[in-house]
Design a protein around this motif. Structure first.
Motif, short mmCIF file in Angstrom:
data_model
loop_
_atom_site.label_atom_id
_atom_site.label_comp_id
_atom_site.label_asym_id
_atom_site.label_seq_id
_atom_site.Cartn_x
_atom_site.Cartn_y
_atom_site.Cartn_z
N VAL A 121 -28.27 13.96 -12.11
CA VAL A 121 -29.52 14.71 -12.02
C VAL A 121 -29.25 16.22 -12.01
O VAL A 121 -29.95 16.98 -12.68
CB VAL A 121 -30.33 14.27 -10.78
CG1 VAL A 121 -31.52 15.19 -10.54
CG2 VAL A 121 -30.82 12.84 -10.96
N ASP A 122 -28.24 16.64 -11.27
CA ASP A 122 -27.91 18.07 -11.21
C ASP A 122 -27.52 18.62 -12.59
O ASP A 122 -27.71 19.80 -12.88
CB ASP A 122 -26.78 18.32 -10.22
CG ASP A 122 -27.22 18.15 -8.78
OD1 ASP A 122 -28.44 18.09 -8.52
OD2 ASP A 122 -26.32 18.05 -7.91
N ALA A 123 -27.00 17.75 -13.44
CA ALA A 123 -26.61 18.16 -14.79
C ALA A 123 -27.78 18.11 -15.76
O ALA A 123 -27.63 18.38 -16.95
CB ALA A 123 -25.47 17.28 -15.30
N GLY A 124 -28.97 17.75 -15.26
CA GLY A 124 -30.15 17.71 -16.10
C GLY A 124 -30.44 16.34 -16.68
O GLY A 124 -31.36 16.17 -17.48
#
Length: 58
Positions: free
Chosen positions: A8-11
């Motif tokens: 999620v943090d990487a999009g």
């Protein structure tokens, strides 16, 4: 850090019925601004909570 958080943090996103169990906070992030609408639909169509009880969505 959990694999889901890294994704999620990487999009990215995660298919909800994947092999990584999601927490209630993860589900809230997944549904975002539509969570309230989703919860209302669940109450309306599955008031006894018999569908997907083990996924910890609610």
């Amino acid at each position: 850090m959990r694999q889901y958080d890294v994704t999620v943090d990487a999009g990215g996103c995660w298919h909800p019925i994947g092999s990584v169990p999601l927490t209630p906070d993860d589900w809230a992030r997944h549904f975002g601004p539509f969570r309230a609408e989703f919860v209302a639909a669940r109450r309306r169509h599955d008031p006894d909570g018999v569908l997907t009880p083990g996924r910890r969505i609610f």
